[in-house]
Motif scaffolding. Sequence first.
Motif, PDB file in Angstrom:
ATOM      1  N   GLN A  29       0.822  -1.215   0.197  1.00  0.00           N
ATOM      2  CA  GLN A  29       0.070   0.148   0.095  1.00  0.00           C
ATOM      3  C   GLN A  29       0.827   1.234   0.121  1.00  0.00           C
ATOM      4  OE1 GLN A  29      -2.538  -0.503   3.431  1.00  0.00           O
ATOM      5  NE2 GLN A  29      -4.347  -1.437   2.067  1.00  0.00           N
ATOM      6  N   GLU A  30       1.886   1.142   0.679  1.00  0.00           N
ATOM      7  CA  GLU A  30       3.120   2.238   0.804  1.00  0.00           C
ATOM      8  C   GLU A  30       3.434   2.493  -0.532  1.00  0.00           C
ATOM      9  OE1 GLU A  30       4.514   5.516   2.745  1.00  0.00           O
ATOM     10  OE2 GLU A  30       3.142   3.922   3.658  1.00  0.00           O
ATOM     11  N   VAL A  31       4.002   1.676  -1.110  1.00  0.00           N
ATOM     12  CA  VAL A  31       4.515   1.408  -2.535  1.00  0.00           C
ATOM     13  C   VAL A  31       3.371   1.997  -3.397  1.00  0.00           C
ATOM     14  CG1 VAL A  31       4.930   0.097  -4.679  1.00  0.00           C
ATOM     15  CG2 VAL A  31       6.215  -0.404  -2.403  1.00  0.00           C
ATOM     16  N   ILE A  32       2.273   1.855  -3.573  1.00  0.00           N
ATOM     17  CA  ILE A  32       1.193   2.192  -4.343  1.00  0.00           C
ATOM     18  C   ILE A  32       1.000   4.091  -4.185  1.00  0.00           C
ATOM     19  CG2 ILE A  32      -1.282   2.268  -5.069  1.00  0.00           C
ATOM     20  CD1 ILE A  32      -1.164  -0.955  -4.557  1.00  0.00           C
ATOM     21  N   ALA A  33       0.784   4.153  -2.922  1.00  0.00           N
ATOM     22  CA  ALA A  33       0.853   5.613  -2.558  1.00  0.00           C
ATOM     23  C   ALA A  33       2.055   6.476  -3.169  1.00  0.00           C
ATOM     24  CB  ALA A  33       0.702   5.878  -0.852  1.00  0.00           C
ATOM     25  N   LEU A  34       2.956   5.802  -2.992  1.00  0.00           N
ATOM     26  CA  LEU A  34       4.291   6.717  -3.148  1.00  0.00           C
ATOM     27  C   LEU A  34       4.370   6.886  -4.928  1.00  0.00           C
ATOM     28  CD1 LEU A  34       7.099   5.209  -1.039  1.00  0.00           C
ATOM     29  CD2 LEU A  34       6.147   7.531  -0.731  1.00  0.00           C
ATOM     30  N   GLY A  35       3.949   5.991  -5.435  1.00  0.00           N
ATOM     31  CA  GLY A  35       4.092   5.885  -6.779  1.00  0.00           C
ATOM     32  C   GLY A  35       2.928   6.770  -7.337  1.00  0.00           C
ATOM     33  N   GLN A  36       1.786   6.856  -6.812  1.00  0.00           N
ATOM     34  CA  GLN A  36       0.516   7.379  -7.375  1.00  0.00           C
ATOM     35  C   GLN A  36       0.943   8.976  -7.102  1.00  0.00           C
ATOM     36  OE1 GLN A  36      -1.636   5.822  -9.081  1.00  0.00           O
ATOM     37  NE2 GLN A  36      -2.671   7.575  -9.428  1.00  0.00           N
ATOM     38  N   ILE A  94      15.294   8.465  -2.752  1.00  0.00           N
ATOM     39  CA  ILE A  94      14.882   7.467  -1.440  1.00  0.00           C
ATOM     40  C   ILE A  94      13.775   8.176  -0.628  1.00  0.00           C
ATOM     41  CG2 ILE A  94      15.649   6.291   0.305  1.00  0.00           C
ATOM     42  CD1 ILE A  94      18.338   6.160  -0.977  1.00  0.00           C
ATOM     43  N   ALA A  95      12.619   7.687  -0.696  1.00  0.00           N
ATOM     44  CA  ALA A  95      11.506   7.958   0.340  1.00  0.00           C
ATOM     45  C   ALA A  95      11.796   7.412   1.642  1.00  0.00           C
ATOM     46  CB  ALA A  95      10.144   7.668  -0.343  1.00  0.00           C
ATOM     47  N   ARG A  96      11.615   8.138   2.656  1.00  0.00           N
ATOM     48  CA  ARG A  96      11.848   7.352   3.960  1.00  0.00           C
ATOM     49  C   ARG A  96      10.493   7.809   4.804  1.00  0.00           C
ATOM     50  NH1 ARG A  96      16.330   9.217   2.404  1.00  0.00           N
ATOM     51  NH2 ARG A  96      18.744   8.561   3.007  1.00  0.00           N
ATOM     52  N   THR A  97       9.930   6.521   4.939  1.00  0.00           N
ATOM     53  CA  THR A  97       8.634   6.376   5.406  1.00  0.00           C
ATOM     54  C   THR A  97       8.614   5.486   6.702  1.00  0.00           C
ATOM     55  OG1 THR A  97       7.766   4.331   4.778  1.00  0.00           O
ATOM     56  CG2 THR A  97       7.614   6.358   3.219  1.00  0.00           C
ATOM     57  N   GLN A  98       7.461   5.510   7.609  1.00  0.00           N
ATOM     58  CA  GLN A  98       7.521   4.764   8.773  1.00  0.00           C
ATOM     59  C   GLN A  98       7.385   3.321   8.591  1.00  0.00           C
ATOM     60  OE1 GLN A  98       3.449   5.839  10.297  1.00  0.00           O
ATOM     61  NE2 GLN A  98       2.759   4.185   9.232  1.00  0.00           N
ATOM     62  N   HIS A  99       7.546   2.812   7.369  1.00  0.00           N
ATOM     63  CA  HIS A  99       7.511   1.551   6.988  1.00  0.00           C
ATOM     64  C   HIS A  99       8.798   1.127   6.266  1.00  0.00           C
ATOM     65  CE1 HIS A  99       3.058   1.932   6.775  1.00  0.00           C
ATOM     66  NE2 HIS A  99       3.316   1.016   7.645  1.00  0.00           N
ATOM     67  N   GLY A 100      10.055   2.114   6.356  1.00  0.00           N
ATOM     68  CA  GLY A 100      11.039   1.863   5.910  1.00  0.00           C
ATOM     69  C   GLY A 100      11.816   2.771   4.493  1.00  0.00           C
ATOM     70  N   ASN A 101      12.757   2.479   3.989  1.00  0.00           N
ATOM     71  CA  ASN A 101      12.986   3.169   2.776  1.00  0.00           C
ATOM     72  C   ASN A 101      12.720   2.564   1.457  1.00  0.00           C
ATOM     73  OD1 ASN A 101      14.296   4.944   4.745  1.00  0.00           O
ATOM     74  ND2 ASN A 101      16.289   4.011   4.536  1.00  0.00           N
ATOM     75  N   PHE A 102      12.197   3.443   0.694  1.00  0.00           N
ATOM     76  CA  PHE A 102      11.830   3.141  -0.743  1.00  0.00           C
ATOM     77  C   PHE A 102      12.566   3.724  -1.662  1.00  0.00           C
ATOM     78  CE2 PHE A 102       8.400   2.444   1.987  1.00  0.00           C
ATOM     79  CZ  PHE A 102       7.893   1.128   1.730  1.00  0.00           C
ATOM     80  N   GLU A 103      13.216   2.980  -2.571  1.00  0.00           N
ATOM     81  CA  GLU A 103      13.823   3.440  -3.783  1.00  0.00           C
ATOM     82  C   GLU A 103      12.946   3.625  -4.876  1.00  0.00           C
ATOM     83  OE1 GLU A 103      17.473   1.632  -4.916  1.00  0.00           O
ATOM     84  OE2 GLU A 103      18.076   1.634  -3.056  1.00  0.00           O
ATOM     85  N   ILE A 104      12.979   5.041  -5.581  1.00  0.00           N
ATOM     86  CA  ILE A 104      12.133   5.318  -6.515  1.00  0.00           C
ATOM     87  C   ILE A 104      12.685   5.678  -7.817  1.00  0.00           C
ATOM     88  CG2 ILE A 104      10.153   6.763  -7.261  1.00  0.00           C
ATOM     89  CD1 ILE A 104       9.477   7.140  -3.931  1.00  0.00           C
TER      90      ILE A 104
END
Length: 158
Positions: A29-36, A94-104
């Motif tokens: 869900q976090e991935v989808i939110a970041l991409g969207q 690199i998006a830093r969220t409460q669920h960890g880091n995501f590379e975009i």
Amino acid sequence: MIIFSMILLNANLMIHRNTVMQIDGELEQEVIALGQEIIEEAHTKEFDQVTVGKNLPPANIPGDFTGHNSLGTDGEGSRRYYNDFDDYDGHFEIARTQHGNFEINVEVVYLDENTMLPVSAKSTFKKIIVTITSEFLRDNAGNLKNYRLEFIRNYYAD
């Protein structure tokens, strides 16, 4: 005692499996939110640099559009200064969220108007591809999962 141990082991396994599925669901869900977020932000920008701040369309469509080798920023220093759709090409963060880091990673390409396949020629169709990974999202073999969100934009549909 043996039967009770077997039941307890199976229950433990099911609880573990459900917990992993729940965590994966939250991360996805976090991935989808970041991409969207990136796709919606890019969609609010002008279609091409030649249309930024102009009241009239370019004289030669799509000939006046940015060439496929020049897609990307036009000197804008960061994402908050992007002013047209293809500025996002080559964007990495690199998006830093409460669920960890995501590379975009973001890519923008022109599409053939008939086949909707990527082309090097200018056209009235552009596609943004947002690829997101996280060290916590892996397949059963332990490899990183790549999540791709795509959006096709047409110059005439704006």
